[in-house]
Design an enzyme around this catalytic site. Structure first.
Site, PDB file in Angstrom:
ATOM      1  N   CYS A  34       0.495  -9.232   1.514  1.00  0.00           N
ATOM      2  CA  CYS A  34      -0.069 -10.160   0.531  1.00  0.00           C
ATOM      3  C   CYS A  34       0.738 -10.091  -0.759  1.00  0.00           C
ATOM      4  O   CYS A  34       0.478 -10.846  -1.684  1.00  0.00           O
ATOM      5  CB  CYS A  34      -1.553  -9.887   0.266  1.00  0.00           C
ATOM      6  SG  CYS A  34      -1.875  -8.339  -0.558  1.00  0.00           S
ATOM      7  N   CYS A 103      -8.628  -4.099  -0.760  1.00  0.00           N
ATOM      8  CA  CYS A 103      -8.011  -4.195  -2.093  1.00  0.00           C
ATOM      9  C   CYS A 103      -8.339  -2.952  -2.916  1.00  0.00           C
ATOM     10  O   CYS A 103      -7.526  -2.515  -3.727  1.00  0.00           O
ATOM     11  CB  CYS A 103      -8.506  -5.429  -2.826  1.00  0.00           C
ATOM     12  SG  CYS A 103      -8.416  -6.928  -1.848  1.00  0.00           S
TER      13      CYS A 103
HETATM   14 FE1  FES Z   1      -4.284  -7.721  -1.089  1.00  0.00          FE
HETATM   15 FE2  FES Z   1      -6.441  -8.052  -2.658  1.00  0.00          FE
HETATM   16  S1  FES Z   1      -5.615  -9.457  -1.251  1.00  0.00           S
HETATM   17  S2  FES Z   1      -4.996  -6.473  -2.720  1.00  0.00           S
END
Ligand code: FES
Length: 146
Positions: A34, A103
């Protein structure tokens, strides 16, 4: 409401954002999937975390958990800070949606990595204190399902 008031509060008004130029423990963790990156700075004196700051290129949940995590370790001993888990941070934030739990792992990992750096700088092997660090990539697979 997807996010608790506490999460929204720490996301819109994050505590301890920035960097510490003379930090003696610095940790950076990231996730290739991400693209979120978190950097944690610790100023430790006599075994106590006198100051802590963080910077992140991350989602709202990553910002909120880092903000809360820094508040939870500020003024604590290194030993106490090492006991902080991502689930304790999530609990303090009154929960996170399941897809966002990973996260919070980024925040825990950043703190542990910074503490490991603190030990290393003093010539001490951090492994017995910090243990094996969880792989944030593994925890992060949930990102793909969002
Ligand atoms: Fe990866 Fe929140 S989406 S840290």
């Amino acid at each position: 409401m997807l996010y608790s008031e506490k999460v929204m509060d720490h996301f819109t008004n994050p505590r301890n954002v920035g960097e510490i130029p003379d930090a003696n423990g610095v940790g950076e963790v990231g996730n290739a999937k991400c693209g979120d990156i978190m950097k944690m700075y610790l100023k430790i004196e006599n075994g106590v975390i006198e100051d802590v700051k963080f910077k992140t290129f991350g989602c709202g949940a990553a910002i909120a958990t880092s903000s809360m995590a820094t508040e939870m370790i500020k003024g604590k001993t290194v030993e106490d800070a090492l006991k902080l888990t991502n689930s304790a941070v999530v609990e303090a934030l009154e929960g996170l949606p399941p897809v966002k739990i990973h996260c919070s792992v980024l925040a825990e990992q950043a703190i542990k990595t910074a503490l490991a750096d603190y030990y290393t700088r003093q010539g001490i092997d951090p492994t017995p204190f910090v243990g094996e660090l969880k792989d944030p990539d593994e925890e992060h697979l949930a990102c793909e399902t969002e």
